[in-house]
Structure formats: C-alpha cells, structure tokens
Design a protein around this motif. Sequence first.
Motif, short mmCIF file in Angstrom:
data_model
loop_
_atom_site.label_atom_id
_atom_site.label_comp_id
_atom_site.label_asym_id
_atom_site.label_seq_id
_atom_site.Cartn_x
_atom_site.Cartn_y
_atom_site.Cartn_z
N VAL A 81 32.15 35.53 36.57
CA VAL A 81 32.47 34.39 37.40
C VAL A 81 33.45 33.48 36.66
O VAL A 81 33.16 33.03 35.54
CB VAL A 81 31.20 33.60 37.78
CG1 VAL A 81 31.57 32.39 38.64
CG2 VAL A 81 30.22 34.50 38.51
N ALA A 82 34.60 33.25 37.27
CA ALA A 82 35.62 32.38 36.68
C ALA A 82 35.35 30.93 37.09
O ALA A 82 34.31 30.61 37.67
CB ALA A 82 37.01 32.82 37.13
N THR A 83 36.29 30.04 36.81
CA THR A 83 36.12 28.64 37.17
C THR A 83 36.17 28.44 38.67
O THR A 83 35.70 27.42 39.20
CB THR A 83 37.22 27.77 36.52
OG1 THR A 83 38.50 28.32 36.87
CG2 THR A 83 37.06 27.74 35.01
N SER A 90 33.47 32.47 32.82
CA SER A 90 33.95 31.09 33.04
C SER A 90 35.40 30.90 32.63
O SER A 90 35.81 29.80 32.27
CB SER A 90 33.05 30.08 32.31
OG SER A 90 31.73 30.14 32.80
N TYR A 91 36.20 31.97 32.66
CA TYR A 91 37.61 31.82 32.32
C TYR A 91 38.34 31.04 33.42
O TYR A 91 37.90 30.98 34.57
CB TYR A 91 38.27 33.18 32.07
CG TYR A 91 38.59 33.98 33.31
CD1 TYR A 91 39.77 33.77 34.03
CD2 TYR A 91 37.71 34.96 33.77
CE1 TYR A 91 40.06 34.51 35.17
CE2 TYR A 91 37.99 35.70 34.90
CZ TYR A 91 39.17 35.48 35.60
OH TYR A 91 39.46 36.20 36.72
N GLY A 141 37.22 31.00 42.60
CA GLY A 141 37.52 32.34 43.08
C GLY A 141 36.28 33.20 43.17
O GLY A 141 35.19 32.80 42.77
N PRO A 142 36.44 34.42 43.67
CA PRO A 142 35.29 35.31 43.86
C PRO A 142 34.80 35.92 42.55
O PRO A 142 35.57 36.04 41.59
CB PRO A 142 35.87 36.40 44.77
CG PRO A 142 37.31 36.45 44.38
CD PRO A 142 37.70 35.02 44.12
N PRO A 143 33.53 36.31 42.48
CA PRO A 143 33.03 37.04 41.31
C PRO A 143 33.82 38.34 41.14
O PRO A 143 34.27 38.93 42.13
CB PRO A 143 31.57 37.31 41.65
CG PRO A 143 31.22 36.27 42.67
CD PRO A 143 32.47 36.06 43.47
N GLN A 144 34.00 38.75 39.90
CA GLN A 144 34.76 39.97 39.63
C GLN A 144 33.92 40.98 38.88
O GLN A 144 33.06 40.61 38.06
CB GLN A 144 36.00 39.63 38.80
CG GLN A 144 37.02 38.78 39.53
CD GLN A 144 38.19 38.45 38.62
OE1 GLN A 144 38.09 37.59 37.77
NE2 GLN A 144 39.30 39.14 38.81
N ILE A 145 34.17 42.22 39.15
CA ILE A 145 33.49 43.32 38.48
C ILE A 145 34.50 44.04 37.58
O ILE A 145 35.58 44.42 38.03
CB ILE A 145 32.90 44.33 39.48
CG1 ILE A 145 31.93 43.63 40.45
CG2 ILE A 145 32.20 45.47 38.75
CD1 ILE A 145 30.71 43.04 39.79
N LEU A 161 47.95 43.86 26.79
CA LEU A 161 46.64 43.24 27.01
C LEU A 161 46.85 41.75 27.27
O LEU A 161 47.63 41.09 26.58
CB LEU A 161 45.73 43.41 25.78
CG LEU A 161 44.34 42.77 25.84
CD1 LEU A 161 43.50 43.40 26.94
CD2 LEU A 161 43.65 42.88 24.49
N ILE A 162 46.16 41.23 28.29
CA ILE A 162 46.24 39.81 28.65
C ILE A 162 44.88 39.16 28.44
O ILE A 162 43.86 39.68 28.90
CB ILE A 162 46.68 39.63 30.12
CG1 ILE A 162 48.01 40.34 30.38
CG2 ILE A 162 46.79 38.14 30.45
CD1 ILE A 162 48.43 40.31 31.84
N ILE A 163 44.88 38.01 27.74
CA ILE A 163 43.65 37.28 27.47
C ILE A 163 43.75 35.88 28.07
O ILE A 163 44.62 35.10 27.68
CB ILE A 163 43.37 37.18 25.96
CG1 ILE A 163 43.29 38.57 25.33
CG2 ILE A 163 42.08 36.39 25.70
CD1 ILE A 163 43.12 38.56 23.82
N PRO A 164 42.87 35.54 29.01
CA PRO A 164 42.88 34.19 29.59
C PRO A 164 42.06 33.24 28.72
O PRO A 164 41.51 33.64 27.69
CB PRO A 164 42.20 34.41 30.94
CG PRO A 164 41.17 35.47 30.63
CD PRO A 164 41.84 36.38 29.62
N GLY A 165 41.98 31.99 29.15
CA GLY A 165 41.21 31.01 28.41
C GLY A 165 39.89 30.70 29.10
O GLY A 165 39.83 30.57 30.32
N ALA A 166 38.84 30.57 28.31
CA ALA A 166 37.53 30.15 28.82
C ALA A 166 37.22 28.79 28.19
O ALA A 166 38.11 27.97 28.01
CB ALA A 166 36.47 31.20 28.50
#
Length: 227
Positions: free
Chosen positions: A64-66, A13-14, A68-72, A86-91
């Motif tokens: 699954v993000a907020t 859910s990022y 866009g397509p599901p990612q593996i 390293l990059i860290i997004p927000g959830a």
Amino acid sequence: MKAIQIGVLLLHSYQWLDLVGPVDYIQTHSQKFLSDVAPPALVAKAPNITWHYVSESNDFSPIVATSGPPQIATTTFEKVPKLDYLIIPGADVYHKFPPQATKFIQTRFPELKALLTVCVGSLHLVQTGLLDGKRAATNKYALKLTVEQGKYQQFRNVSWVKDARFVVDGKIWTAAGVTAGLDLAAEFARVTFDPEVNKLASELFEYQANPARPDPFKYLLDGVKLD
C-alpha cells in the motif's frame, strides 16, 4: 528487439507519484504503447520493455502506497531475472530496508546499466553503501529534517547537491522531491531511447521536461550545513 528489463522496488507506504510518473513516462516510449498511435517504422525504433515489480514476497500480500490502489509484487528478490535498470521510490525518511532488499540491491548493482531513485529513495539507498562518495539529489525538505532532528550523521558520506532537480553520477541517477522524478525519467528517456521516439512520447505526454538546473526549490536547503 530484445526486451529491456526494468525492476521497480515496491516499498510499504512509498510515495505513489514517485513511481507512477516515471514508470508511465518511460512506458510511453515502448512498442506496446506506441503500436496504436505511431507508424510501424517508428514503432520499430521503440524499446520493448518488460516491467518487474519486486518485493520480499509475491504471495498476494498487497503493498500500500501513500495513495492509489494496493499493489501486488510480480516477483521477489530471489526470483527476479537479470535486470537492465532498477527504480527505487521513497517511503518514510528513515525507512529501513529489510536485509534481503539491501543484499538484493548490492548483488544486482553490477549488472545494472543504471539505478534510478526518486525523492527519499536516495536516502534509502545510502544503507547499501552504493552512494558513498557519490553526488546525489534527494527530497530537500526531508534532508533538512534529518539535520534538524540530529539524524544526519548516517547520510554524511554522500555529497548532496542542493540546487538540482536530478543528479547523474556514473550509473546512479537520483531525483530530488517527488515531481523531480518525472524530470529524471524524461532525461533518462532522452539519452536512452531513439530521438524520434522520445519526441513523440513527450508530445503524447504533453510534458516539457525541466532541466536539472535551475531548481526552484533550492531555497529549502539555504543555511543548512551538510558537511
């Protein structure tokens, strides 16, 4: 040229744009991207970038993000090679890292040249202790909510900057809300990559990056006590 290894932490859910903007902007500087549009002499100055999308498991369970397509994930905390960045997004504001993620970040931090967070990714990073005593930016509305909801105590060890799109403290780079991640990526690219490559990439992207200040959204924290 030795490949630059960049890890991307995939969280359930990022915020989709937290990663899409920075990743695509940085990739625009790469040899792979520029090889079709730039002269060979300029391509030779561009970085060779290898991306690693990291999660607890790469067993084909989608992240699954907020939107866009599901990612593996392409690799796991245990299997990812040595990283440069390293990059860290927000959830979710109060997203709790699984123990493996916390250990992964703490263990790999010494080897990193820089760690970048976008939006509330910096609130998540607090859990590792790496932001203690550091200056940092985060999503201002989210930070305000932690105060209003009486949950700010867990974030008090950080010196939150109220009036900046992004903050650099040592090798920790933190962006404020969502779109500030693109400005963070632009500044990162400016200081990391060749100037000619950076100029062409920004022109291809047709993006004029915002500086850290002034921040048009600083009013969101007016009157909010963060001491």
